[in-house]
Design an enzyme around this catalytic site. Sequence first.
Site: not given
Length: 263
Positions: A25, A67
């Site tokens: 991730h 992000h």
Amino acid sequence: MTPTDRTSATAAFARAWPYPRLVAHRGAGKLAPENTLTAMRVGHAHGYRMFEFDVKLAADNLSFLLHDETLERTTTGHGRADALPWRELSRLDAGGWHSAKYAGEPLPTLAGIARWARAHGVACNVEIKPTEGRERETGAAVALDASSLWRDAEVPPLLSSFSEAALAAAQETVPALPRAYLCDRLQRDWLERCAALGCVALDAKHTLLDAGVIGAAHAAGLKVAAWTVNEPARARELATLGLDMLITDAVDLAADPSFFPRA
């Protein structure tokens, strides 16, 4: 290509499914600064051969990894991530927030990550992460960039997004690239949404998944991915339910094959 042809092509890709079962991730986003080339290299050193990461647009429409909608958490910048052109974003420190060891690590472009991934035989899950108001623009741009950067690649990148508008734009722009329906809650019509977006997979928060959901997805010809699974017991439970892909932050723990049995 007719809708029937597209459905058949989607089903055929899902059956072939060329991706590893275990995915790191945001690179190795806990061991190294998330969404950086260094994070990918750290994950690769732990044996990972597929990485999930987030991509958005700079003010001048260049695709880069980050992000958040804003810069403060993981860089030395401030404000909206799409307010600055790449020449300014490229000067930011995207590693010092994590630890002194990584101070000076730059933000990477999607092009840079693609070059590294292809050179090392690494597969990619490209999460389209638009800043608010730029959903369709980002979906189309990232899909076009991915199509060019992975042209003739044996394993294409898997595009995913929480934004259905971004996924729809990606579908319209480059329908041949595989897509995953990314969600943190399941709408009652989630199967229909997956079908409308031509998705090959459901990419769901792991707490949403049980035997019924995974079975329904498989019956519809979809693969199932789960995020973000960091506990060995839950990983093993999902393995027994037939999960196809597990996305984890626990890169060091999950390198042990017992974490998520591959068989």
